[in-house]
Design a protein around this motif. Sequence first.
Motif, PDB file in Angstrom:
ATOM      1  N   VAL A 126     -88.610 -36.678  33.850  1.00 46.25           N
ATOM      2  CA  VAL A 126     -87.790 -35.892  34.801  1.00 46.25           C
ATOM      3  C   VAL A 126     -87.953 -34.337  34.451  1.00 46.25           C
ATOM      4  CG1 VAL A 126     -85.843 -37.718  34.485  1.00 46.25           C
ATOM      5  CG2 VAL A 126     -85.811 -35.637  32.906  1.00 46.25           C
ATOM      6  N   ARG A 127     -87.589 -33.707  35.653  1.00 45.18           N
ATOM      7  CA  ARG A 127     -87.671 -31.971  35.360  1.00 45.18           C
ATOM      8  C   ARG A 127     -86.513 -31.888  34.713  1.00 45.18           C
ATOM      9  NH1 ARG A 127     -88.570 -27.179  35.209  1.00 45.18           N
ATOM     10  NH2 ARG A 127     -89.276 -25.942  37.100  1.00 45.18           N
ATOM     11  N   ASN A 128     -86.760 -30.582  33.931  1.00 42.38           N
ATOM     12  CA  ASN A 128     -85.740 -30.351  32.883  1.00 42.38           C
ATOM     13  C   ASN A 128     -84.824 -29.560  33.349  1.00 42.38           C
ATOM     14  OD1 ASN A 128     -84.291 -29.359  30.578  1.00 42.38           O
ATOM     15  ND2 ASN A 128     -86.302 -28.555  29.493  1.00 42.38           N
ATOM     16  N   GLY A 129     -83.564 -29.783  33.692  1.00 39.49           N
ATOM     17  CA  GLY A 129     -82.529 -29.061  34.238  1.00 39.49           C
ATOM     18  C   GLY A 129     -81.954 -27.808  33.496  1.00 39.49           C
ATOM     19  N   ASP A 130     -82.220 -27.791  32.177  1.00 36.68           N
ATOM     20  CA  ASP A 130     -81.938 -26.746  31.248  1.00 36.68           C
ATOM     21  C   ASP A 130     -82.944 -25.712  31.241  1.00 36.68           C
ATOM     22  OD1 ASP A 130     -79.349 -27.806  30.352  1.00 36.68           O
ATOM     23  OD2 ASP A 130     -80.638 -29.237  29.187  1.00 36.68           O
ATOM     24  N   ALA A 131     -84.084 -25.784  31.959  1.00 39.61           N
ATOM     25  CA  ALA A 131     -85.093 -24.673  31.976  1.00 39.61           C
ATOM     26  C   ALA A 131     -85.561 -24.182  33.335  1.00 39.61           C
ATOM     27  CB  ALA A 131     -86.539 -25.436  31.093  1.00 39.61           C
ATOM     28  N   LEU A 132     -84.708 -24.357  34.012  1.00 42.65           N
ATOM     29  CA  LEU A 132     -85.261 -24.012  35.674  1.00 42.65           C
ATOM     30  C   LEU A 132     -85.235 -22.570  35.715  1.00 42.65           C
ATOM     31  CD1 LEU A 132     -83.074 -26.568  37.958  1.00 42.65           C
ATOM     32  CD2 LEU A 132     -85.505 -26.687  37.258  1.00 42.65           C
ATOM     33  N   ALA A 133     -84.745 -21.914  34.777  1.00 45.48           N
ATOM     34  CA  ALA A 133     -84.902 -20.179  34.975  1.00 45.48           C
ATOM     35  C   ALA A 133     -86.239 -19.771  34.492  1.00 45.48           C
ATOM     36  CB  ALA A 133     -83.696 -19.596  34.292  1.00 45.48           C
ATOM     37  N   LEU A 134     -86.829 -20.661  33.673  1.00 44.58           N
ATOM     38  CA  LEU A 134     -87.983 -20.042  32.966  1.00 44.58           C
ATOM     39  C   LEU A 134     -89.084 -19.850  33.828  1.00 44.58           C
ATOM     40  CD1 LEU A 134     -88.324 -19.752  29.863  1.00 44.58           C
ATOM     41  CD2 LEU A 134     -89.893 -21.761  29.786  1.00 44.58           C
ATOM     42  N   ARG A 135     -89.670 -20.487  34.690  1.00 41.67           N
ATOM     43  CA  ARG A 135     -90.846 -20.588  35.637  1.00 41.67           C
ATOM     44  C   ARG A 135     -90.572 -19.367  36.400  1.00 41.67           C
ATOM     45  NH1 ARG A 135     -92.581 -25.207  39.411  1.00 41.67           N
ATOM     46  NH2 ARG A 135     -92.937 -25.902  37.405  1.00 41.67           N
ATOM     47  N   PRO A 136     -89.517 -18.843  37.010  1.00 44.82           N
ATOM     48  CA  PRO A 136     -89.281 -17.581  37.964  1.00 44.82           C
ATOM     49  C   PRO A 136     -89.282 -16.545  37.167  1.00 44.82           C
ATOM     50  CG  PRO A 136     -87.271 -19.040  38.067  1.00 44.82           C
ATOM     51  CD  PRO A 136     -88.363 -19.847  37.441  1.00 44.82           C
ATOM     52  N   GLY A 137     -88.531 -16.569  35.821  1.00 48.62           N
ATOM     53  CA  GLY A 137     -88.228 -15.658  35.114  1.00 48.62           C
ATOM     54  C   GLY A 137     -89.447 -15.139  34.386  1.00 48.62           C
ATOM     55  N   LEU A 138     -90.546 -16.034  33.723  1.00 47.03           N
ATOM     56  CA  LEU A 138     -91.905 -15.576  33.442  1.00 47.03           C
ATOM     57  C   LEU A 138     -92.608 -15.089  34.703  1.00 47.03           C
ATOM     58  CD1 LEU A 138     -92.753 -18.729  31.204  1.00 47.03           C
ATOM     59  CD2 LEU A 138     -91.818 -16.268  30.610  1.00 47.03           C
ATOM     60  N   GLY A 140     -91.449 -12.887  37.105  1.00 45.61           N
ATOM     61  CA  GLY A 140     -90.505 -11.947  37.510  1.00 45.61           C
ATOM     62  C   GLY A 140     -90.062 -11.833  38.729  1.00 45.61           C
ATOM     63  N   ALA A 141     -89.615 -13.389  39.099  1.00 45.34           N
ATOM     64  CA  ALA A 141     -88.799 -13.597  40.380  1.00 45.34           C
ATOM     65  C   ALA A 141     -87.085 -13.475  39.887  1.00 45.34           C
ATOM     66  CB  ALA A 141     -89.088 -14.889  41.000  1.00 45.34           C
ATOM     67  N   TRP A 142     -86.754 -12.159  39.453  1.00 43.84           N
ATOM     68  CA  TRP A 142     -85.581 -12.161  38.906  1.00 43.84           C
ATOM     69  C   TRP A 142     -84.498 -12.763  39.500  1.00 43.84           C
ATOM     70  CZ3 TRP A 142     -87.535 -11.391  34.308  1.00 43.84           C
ATOM     71  CH2 TRP A 142     -88.453 -10.717  34.053  1.00 43.84           C
ATOM     72  N   ALA A 143     -84.130 -12.614  40.677  1.00 43.17           N
ATOM     73  CA  ALA A 143     -83.127 -13.306  41.484  1.00 43.17           C
ATOM     74  C   ALA A 143     -83.091 -14.710  41.493  1.00 43.17           C
ATOM     75  CB  ALA A 143     -83.210 -12.693  42.924  1.00 43.17           C
ATOM     76  N   ASP A 144     -84.328 -15.327  41.618  1.00 42.33           N
ATOM     77  CA  ASP A 144     -84.341 -16.764  41.556  1.00 42.33           C
ATOM     78  C   ASP A 144     -84.177 -17.238  40.158  1.00 42.33           C
ATOM     79  OD1 ASP A 144     -85.286 -16.784  43.960  1.00 42.33           O
ATOM     80  OD2 ASP A 144     -87.414 -16.908  43.672  1.00 42.33           O
ATOM     81  N   ALA A 145     -84.475 -16.442  39.091  1.00 41.77           N
ATOM     82  CA  ALA A 145     -84.391 -16.882  37.922  1.00 41.77           C
ATOM     83  C   ALA A 145     -82.722 -16.753  37.418  1.00 41.77           C
ATOM     84  CB  ALA A 145     -84.846 -15.947  36.690  1.00 41.77           C
ATOM     85  N   LEU A 146     -81.994 -15.836  37.942  1.00 39.97           N
ATOM     86  CA  LEU A 146     -80.575 -15.710  37.659  1.00 39.97           C
ATOM     87  C   LEU A 146     -79.743 -16.808  38.357  1.00 39.97           C
ATOM     88  CD1 LEU A 146     -78.692 -13.772  36.452  1.00 39.97           C
ATOM     89  CD2 LEU A 146     -78.360 -12.569  38.736  1.00 39.97           C
ATOM     90  N   THR A 147     -80.146 -17.005  39.462  1.00 38.95           N
ATOM     91  CA  THR A 147     -79.697 -18.316  40.422  1.00 38.95           C
ATOM     92  C   THR A 147     -80.001 -19.723  39.875  1.00 38.95           C
ATOM     93  OG1 THR A 147     -79.905 -17.327  42.395  1.00 38.95           O
ATOM     94  CG2 THR A 147     -79.503 -19.651  42.441  1.00 38.95           C
ATOM     95  N   ALA A 148     -81.078 -19.593  38.893  1.00 40.16           N
ATOM     96  CA  ALA A 148     -81.499 -21.060  38.340  1.00 40.16           C
ATOM     97  C   ALA A 148     -80.766 -21.505  37.120  1.00 40.16           C
ATOM     98  CB  ALA A 148     -82.902 -21.063  38.034  1.00 40.16           C
ATOM     99  N   PHE A 149     -79.994 -20.376  36.341  1.00 39.08           N
ATOM    100  CA  PHE A 149     -79.272 -20.846  35.389  1.00 39.08           C
ATOM    101  C   PHE A 149     -78.023 -21.483  35.616  1.00 39.08           C
ATOM    102  CE2 PHE A 149     -81.220 -16.824  33.790  1.00 39.08           C
ATOM    103  CZ  PHE A 149     -81.565 -17.208  32.522  1.00 39.08           C
ATOM    104  N   ASP A 150     -77.340 -21.611  36.964  1.00 41.08           N
ATOM    105  CA  ASP A 150     -76.225 -22.345  36.993  1.00 41.08           C
ATOM    106  C   ASP A 150     -76.386 -23.569  38.258  1.00 41.08           C
ATOM    107  OD1 ASP A 150     -74.685 -20.438  35.587  1.00 41.08           O
ATOM    108  OD2 ASP A 150     -74.858 -18.879  37.177  1.00 41.08           O
ATOM    109  N   THR A 151     -77.793 -24.113  38.268  1.00 38.88           N
ATOM    110  CA  THR A 151     -77.787 -25.083  39.164  1.00 38.88           C
ATOM    111  C   THR A 151     -78.915 -26.183  38.839  1.00 38.88           C
ATOM    112  OG1 THR A 151     -78.542 -25.578  41.675  1.00 38.88           O
ATOM    113  CG2 THR A 151     -79.692 -23.773  40.438  1.00 38.88           C
TER     114      THR A 151
END
Length: 234
Positions: A126-138, A140-151
Amino acid sequence: MVARQLDEQISGRFPVGKRLRVLDVGMGQGSQALRLARAGHQVTGLEQDPKMIAVARASLAGEPEGIRERMRIIEGDGRDTGVHFLPGAFDVVLCHGVLMYVEEPDPLLAGLARMLAHGGLLSLLVRNGDALALRPGLSGAWADALTAFDTTAYRNRLGLDVRADRLKDLTSTLAGIGAPLHAWYGVRVFTDTAADGAEVPGDAQTLLAVEEKAGRTDPYRGVAALLHLCGVRG
């Protein structure tokens, strides 16, 4: 990585040389199913995409007769396993890369657990729902990373809107359907941000060794892009 992890779980649970009854739900092109058939197991692949089925059948057609006899392919939806098979009909059930496309996965998982014989192994990727912010964060897609923490919703590399699963939630679900979590691994800890079609490095074996080690070691496995969960039917 998944093949190595799966083989580790199979060899640790079943007698050496035992021919297992394997069901691969959402088998795709049949790579994992065909690999297990080559290893001597009796494999059934369930897939609903006619294009994927055609590819799997073409691959199977090129195999020796003994392997062709050990593998069958059925067109159908993974949520309808009860239509095709009797409860307890399989020793191993695979469901890899499927849950992200299923809006309500609990009925599917309950059906898969019913297909397992006592002591049988359920393997989920499965896709890891606890790590969705990692790819956009690494990247530099900061807005996407911030959104990914809560979904647990995300858009995959195919441009499809899909969903992820959290380890805590799946652990609870597996316990509730009678196939409690026995082991889990991380998959694609360091390599998830590699570009599609990137050249395989010359030291690929070292790369695989690093990924394999990270996939079974905390805290690294917890931030892997994918989770490989193995439940056992009680």
